[in-house]
Design an enzyme around this catalytic site. Structure first.
Site: not given
Ligand code: G3P
Length: 220
Positions: A83-84
């Site tokens: 996840k970014v």
């Protein structure tokens, strides 16, 4: 539409996984912090429990460090998704992770414009937050519908993951809108299965069956 749990609590994950309908798990720094344990151990247990996609979130704000952290998270297991955040650094780090064949989930998405950026960078998943939009008087489901429409028109392959879901109708509306995935907390997941008429019907079936058994045994 695949159903994910939004939690880092392994007991909650084991309980729902027992039902046979759990396709993945999303975690975030707040959820992992709530467990009060070594994050590596928390993630390891989740990655081993559920064979589907497990989102592990980066916490480094700057692109180079976020990329390095993302590579490390991706190496924890083949089912890890990195996840970014929807920031310029998140997009830049995400682009490099994708170039390394690492699947990314772009999180903290609150508008169709942000969702277009996530698709253009080549994200595996985009996560619009419905409940948090509703909390500020915006229309979370409306934003989700718009993203799904844009992705269909444009032919984007990025999976739309409806996140920050607060009640069962959020899941129903996400399915109607065409979301690929819905992630929800444990208490919302358990509400999906409940209906008072199911409970009443089951009690009546059980009572009638017990009565038949008693009469066959010649009991009064
Ligand atoms: O994990 C991302 C998102 O689902 C968080 O939801 O309930 O903290 O708004 P919430």
């Amino acid at each position: 539409m695949r159903l994910f749990l939004d939690t880092a609590d392994i007991d909650e994950i084991r309980e729902i996984n027992r039902w046979g309908v759990l396709s993945g798990v999303t975690t975030n720094p707040s959820l992992v912090a709530r467990e009060g344990q070594d994050p590596d151990q928390v993630w390891k247990e989740i990655l081993e429990e559920v064979p589907g996609d497990i989102s592990l979130e980066t916490t480094e704000p700057e692109a180079d460090a976020m990329y390095e952290q993302g590579v490390g998270l991706s190496q924890k297991a083949p089912n890890a998704v990195v996840k970014v955040p929807m920031t310029p650094d998140g997009l830049a780090a995400g682009k490099r992770l994708i170039a390394d064949d690492i699947r990314i989930n772009v999180t903290l998405v609150f508008s169709p414009a942000q969702a277009i950026l996530a698709a253009e960078v080549g994200a595996y998943i985009v996560s619009p937050f419905l409940g948090r939009l509703d909390d500020v008087g915006s229309d979370g489901v409306g934003v989700l519908r718009s993203i799904c429409e844009i992705y269909a028109v444009q032919g984007y392959q990025t999976n739309v993951l409806a996140a920050s879901l607060r009640h069962p109708m959020h899941i129903v509306e996400a399915a109607e809108a065409g979301a690929d995935i819905a992630t929800m907390p444990y208490d919302v997941f358990t509400k999906l299965v409940k209906h008072p008429l199911t409970d009443l019907g089951l009690a009546k079936f059980q009572a009638d069956w017990n009565e038949l058994e008693r009469s066959l045994k010649g009991e009064a």
